[in-house]
Design a protein around this motif. Structure first.
Motif, PDB file in Angstrom:
ATOM      1  N   THR A 153       1.017  -1.052   0.067  1.00  0.00           N
ATOM      2  CA  THR A 153       0.049  -0.038  -0.031  1.00  0.00           C
ATOM      3  C   THR A 153       0.879   1.288   0.024  1.00  0.00           C
ATOM      4  O   THR A 153       0.295   2.362  -0.517  1.00  0.00           O
ATOM      5  CB  THR A 153      -0.923  -0.085   1.067  1.00  0.00           C
ATOM      6  N   LYS A 169      -1.086  -4.538   3.182  1.00  0.00           N
ATOM      7  CA  LYS A 169      -2.754  -4.802   3.782  1.00  0.00           C
ATOM      8  C   LYS A 169      -2.444  -6.300   4.814  1.00  0.00           C
ATOM      9  O   LYS A 169      -3.238  -6.347   5.484  1.00  0.00           O
ATOM     10  CB  LYS A 169      -3.497  -5.236   2.579  1.00  0.00           C
ATOM     11  N   ASP A 170      -1.400  -6.658   4.634  1.00  0.00           N
ATOM     12  CA  ASP A 170      -1.074  -7.801   5.682  1.00  0.00           C
ATOM     13  C   ASP A 170      -0.624  -6.973   7.096  1.00  0.00           C
ATOM     14  O   ASP A 170      -0.235  -8.085   8.013  1.00  0.00           O
ATOM     15  CB  ASP A 170      -0.015  -8.880   5.293  1.00  0.00           C
ATOM     16  N   CYS A 171      -0.483  -6.011   7.253  1.00  0.00           N
ATOM     17  CA  CYS A 171      -0.139  -5.146   8.492  1.00  0.00           C
ATOM     18  C   CYS A 171       1.377  -5.228   8.755  1.00  0.00           C
ATOM     19  O   CYS A 171       1.736  -4.746   9.983  1.00  0.00           O
ATOM     20  CB  CYS A 171      -1.046  -5.766   9.653  1.00  0.00           C
ATOM     21  N   HIS A 204      -4.832  -2.668   7.981  1.00  0.00           N
ATOM     22  CA  HIS A 204      -4.078  -2.395   6.906  1.00  0.00           C
ATOM     23  C   HIS A 204      -3.490  -0.934   7.234  1.00  0.00           C
ATOM     24  O   HIS A 204      -3.790  -0.237   7.607  1.00  0.00           O
ATOM     25  CB  HIS A 204      -5.216  -2.171   5.914  1.00  0.00           C
ATOM     26  N   ASP A 221      -2.747   3.700   9.962  1.00  0.00           N
ATOM     27  CA  ASP A 221      -3.585   2.317   9.692  1.00  0.00           C
ATOM     28  C   ASP A 221      -4.860   2.653   9.485  1.00  0.00           C
ATOM     29  O   ASP A 221      -5.554   3.660   9.778  1.00  0.00           O
ATOM     30  CB  ASP A 221      -2.952   1.274  10.237  1.00  0.00           C
ATOM     31  N   ARG A 452      -5.041  -0.133  -2.988  1.00  0.00           N
ATOM     32  CA  ARG A 452      -4.727   0.218  -1.620  1.00  0.00           C
ATOM     33  C   ARG A 452      -5.872   0.436  -0.742  1.00  0.00           C
ATOM     34  O   ARG A 452      -5.781   0.254   0.313  1.00  0.00           O
ATOM     35  CB  ARG A 452      -3.566   1.215  -1.479  1.00  0.00           C
TER      36      ARG A 452
END
Length: 479
Positions: A153, A169-171, A204, A221, A452
């Motif tokens: 993102t 997006k997987d943090c 995210h 986030d 994103r």
């Protein structure tokens, strides 16, 4: 009689040299006074000495004379020595000064050019002509770094061009070494509901920023949180709360640790990271803010999404300037210099703006083409833009739900009036983030299978990764 015989006895040498004695006798006979006898003896002895080879080589008189002359020539008084040394010193100084003048003239030209650039940079009018020399890269030269499981993102590059920080997006957050392409640190993402015990993001990550000295890294986030990290070690430092919506934009003011943040709650907040403190909040946008950027001035620029405005926020004066131009949602924004910026929208257009004009200086519509059936064509969304600071080179990336995704490179016209397409670099996926390196030697694109900000499309064939695109220059003309 006696005197005559004595003379003959005392001068036997004259008797041996017959001819010479006779000549002398004749002369003596012709001299009535007898005075020339002595004179005749002296020249005779002198003559004898001069013709003798032994007397010439071994005579001590003549070398003594030469030696004394030489001594006279090389002996100098203290005053003369001082004068000679002073002249030598002056000549040396003169030579050094001439060299210095040449070097100083060269250095003065360099310094003058540098100062002129700094003045133009502060005024926001610096535009280095770089774009015309950039050569399209070969496909083999483009590198792909993979490490995130879900679409990337956002990303940032350290000011020394050694590291890339990326988020997805997987943090998770990954720190990369640009030269080797290897991961240096990974901050794993947590699952939803583990906010209390997990150090890091559990939603995210939409945006990130790094301070100009490379000390702090900030990430924002969907959970309305801003995390502050130590960039070198990726150690967690602070957590900023206060926004009432997802944090969509972050930027450090250049040369400071002041942090600006933007959110879908339509506000802009100012933070002091050194003091771990909140400073103030600014309001003005009528819809969710989708992007934010800043440079060294105490101001920032934001893209207002569906309210179709670009705003310049003057922090100290607590005022704002409002700009209109795009027909769709403005999704990304980037400053070129202190007074010019570039934006991209979901109507497929990119625009270049000046802070002194309410309308764009130039706009390119359908910058990345269209898709759809004949008569129902829709432009590809412009999802990211980037600018090489204080130059005429800019780039844009699009959300293309097909294999022909591209990163476009553009050249700005004189005084930023006009955009000329230079070349495109094919990539596979949605270009969610773009950043130029500080040196301008490469461009980095964060690409994913999804946009994103949502999941309107998904391109399964695409790879979630980071493309490092080299930007080589044309060789200078020998002329």
């Amino acid at each position: 009689m006696s005197s005559f015989f004595i003379k003959t006895k005392t001068n036997p040498a004259l008797a041996k040299k017959g001819k010479h004695t006779s000549v002398i006798k004749r002369k003596n006979d012709g001299d009535p006074g007898g005075k020339n006898k002595i004179r005749a003896k002296k020249p005779n002895s002198k003559y004898n000495e001069e013709i003798s080879s032994d007397s010439e080589t071994e005579s001590p008189i003549e070398p003594k004379k030469r030696q004394s002359k030489e001594d006279v020539e090389y002996e100098e008084t203290p005053q003369e020595k001082k004068l000679r040394l002073a002249k030598l010193y002056l000549e040396q100084l003169k030579a050094e000064e001439e060299n210095k003048v040449e070097e100083e003239a060269f250095e003065t030209d360099l310094i003058a050019g540098r100062l002129q650039e700094e003045v133009l940079e502060q005024k926001g009018k610096l535009q280095r002509p770089i774009a015309k020399d950039i050569v399209p890269p070969d496909a083999s030269e483009i590198r792909l770094l993979r490490g995130h499981k879900l679409p990337i993102t956002c990303l940032v590059i350290s000011s020394d061009d050694k590291f890339i920080f990326s988020a997805a997006k997987d943090c998770s957050i990954i720190k990369w070494n640009i030269e080797s392409g290897k991961k240096l640190h990974t901050i794993p993402g947590g699952r939803k509901g583990t906010e209390d015990r997990h150090v890091g993001h559990t939603a995210h990550i939409l945006c990130m920023a790094i301070s100009s000295d490379g000390k702090y890294l900030a990430t924002g986030d969907m959970n309305k949180l801003i995390m502050i990290w130590e960039a070198e070690t990726c150690k967690h430092l602070y957590k900023f709360t206060g926004h009432k919506g997802p944090v969509s934009g972050l930027s450090f003011r250049k040369g400071t640790h002041d942090l600006y943040s933007a959110s879908h709650d339509r506000s802009v907040k100012v933070w002091n990271v050194d003091e771990n403190a909140y400073v103030e909040t600014l309001f003005g946008h009528q819809d969710a803010i989708t992007g934010l950027d800043s440079l060294s001035r105490e101001c920032c620029v934001t893209a207002g999404g569906r309210d179709r405005t670009v705003r310049v926020w003057k922090i100290a004066e607590e005022s704002q300037l409002v700009f209109h131009g795009h027909e769709g949602s403005i999704d990304c924004i980037q400053l070129i210099n202190e007074e010019h910026m570039i934006t991209g929208a979901d109507d497929g257009s990119i625009s270049v703006w000046s802070v002194n004009k309410k309308k764009p200086l130039t706009t390119v519509k359908q910058a990345h083409g269209c898709h759809g059936d004949t008569g129902l064509e829709q432009p590809h969304w412009v999802s990211s833009v980037a600018a090489l600071q204080n130059s005429d080179a800019v780039a844009s990336g699009a959300s293309v739900c097909s294999h022909n995704s591209q990163v476009q490179l553009w050249k700005c016209g004189q005084n930023y009036r006009g955009l000329e397409r230079l070349f495109s670099v094919p990539v596979s996926g949605f270009v969610n983030s773009l950043k130029f390196s500080s040196s301008g030697h490469f461009l980095v694109a964060g690409v994913g299978q999804e946009h994103r900000l949502g999941r309107w499309w998904r391109l399964k064939e695409a790879k979630n990764g980071i493309y490092i695109i080299p930007l080589k220059r044309k060789p200078p003309n020998p002329e």
